[in-house]
Design a protein around this motif. Structure first.
Motif: not given
Ligand code: NCC
Length: 276
Positions: A109-121, A151-153, A157-162
């Protein structure tokens, strides 16, 4: 093929399954931009002291459990892959402190993974089901799913998220302990994300509550609580040694059979609580 006591089993895991994530400079993870991409802080530093932790399996049997409030009352909550809270919080809670995902999910789910807010928490951690080996260079050349660029991408995109990468040696250290405590030969396939998550939390938390790994009276063929797909193998295993993982976890349970029956809940001690 042993029958170890709870304490002995806990010590086996504590001594033989050290927790590790990839750090900048580890083998092939040097140069190539890795220095600025991998987190500098350890996961323990990022999460701080954790007394109680909940590990929430994605099992269909957690549906209609109304365990959400109990789950959220822990210091930290671990979830897996694409398991959502939205629309299911009564049963699984609202909070996500850590999410462990497999590399297949990242790549399918490359596109989804990079943009899906589910993973941002919360904090993220990925693992890759590479073949039995502890050679970082061989793995880097040929991971099961080549997730390194994604992973690098994501980090950019989310440098603050460990976001951590689990050391592949951990899954095989854990596999060894599962095999040695199983009377039959098992396939050299890695433990499930759920089992890896339990081992990770044993390193970080004083006390761990695992939900619906050992199924409650709600046991069902429903694979996940968030999807109407039925497949018994989700619970008993096919590729992962899930049944044997569950036997091992049963051997660590400090709670009652009643807790398993009513809440699908197993309680165990973290490594810091046990002198080996
Ligand atoms: O299904 P999955 O696992 O994401 O579930 C997370 C963990 O919950 C426990 N579980 C799940 C369902 C169930 N009925 N009983 C359970 O005990 C397991 O411990 C499981 O690990 C994985 O382990 O990473 C897995 O991932 C999925 C899939 O890749 C992801 O969900 C992403 O879509 C795998 N399914 C497939 O590949 C089709 C699954 O085999 C293992």
């Amino acid at each position: 093929n042993s029958t170890l006591s709870k304490g002995e089993l806990l010590c086996e895991l504590k001594v033989r399954v050290p927790f590790g994530t990839i750090k900048a400079g580890d083998g092939p993870f040097s140069g190539g931009g890795w220095e600025n991409i991998l987190p500098n802080e350890s996961l323990a530093e990022t999460l701080g002291l954790l007394k109680t932790c909940a590990v929430v399996m994605s099992s269909g049997s957690i549906r209609n459990s109304t365990l959400g409030t109990e789950i959220d009352s822990h210091d930290a909550v671990l979830r897996f892959n694409s398991a959502p809270t939205k629309g299911h919080s009564v049963d699984v809670g609202n909070r996500t402190t850590l999410r462990i995902i497999n590399s297949q999910l990242m790549m399918s789910k490359t596109d989804g993974f990079l943009t899906d807010p589910l993973y941002n928490t919360g904090v993220l951690m990925v693992w890759d089901p590479a073949p039995y080996s502890r050679d970082l260079y061989a793995w880097y050349r040929k991971p099961d799913f080549d997730f390194f660029q994604t992973y690098k991408d994501y980090r950019r995109l989310h440098p603050q998220q460990p976001f951590y990468i689990l050391s592949p040696s951990m899954q095989w250290d854990l596999w060894d302990v599962i095999q040695e405590n199983t009377p039959t030969d098992i396939q050299p396939n890695p433990p499930s994300s759920g089992m890896l998550g339990i081992a990770v939390m044993m390193n970080l938390c004083e006390k761990i509550s695992v939900y619906e790994f050992l199924p409650s009276h709600r046991k069902t063929d429903l694979c996940h609580y968030f999807q109407n797909i039925h497949n018994r193998q989700c619970t008993v295993g096919h590729y992962h040694p899930l049944t044997f993982e569950k036997n091992l976890v049963k051997g660590l349970n400090l709670g009652s059979h009643c807790d398993i029956y009513t809440s699908g809940k197993v309680t165990m001690c973290g490594f810091s609580q046990k002198r080996c």
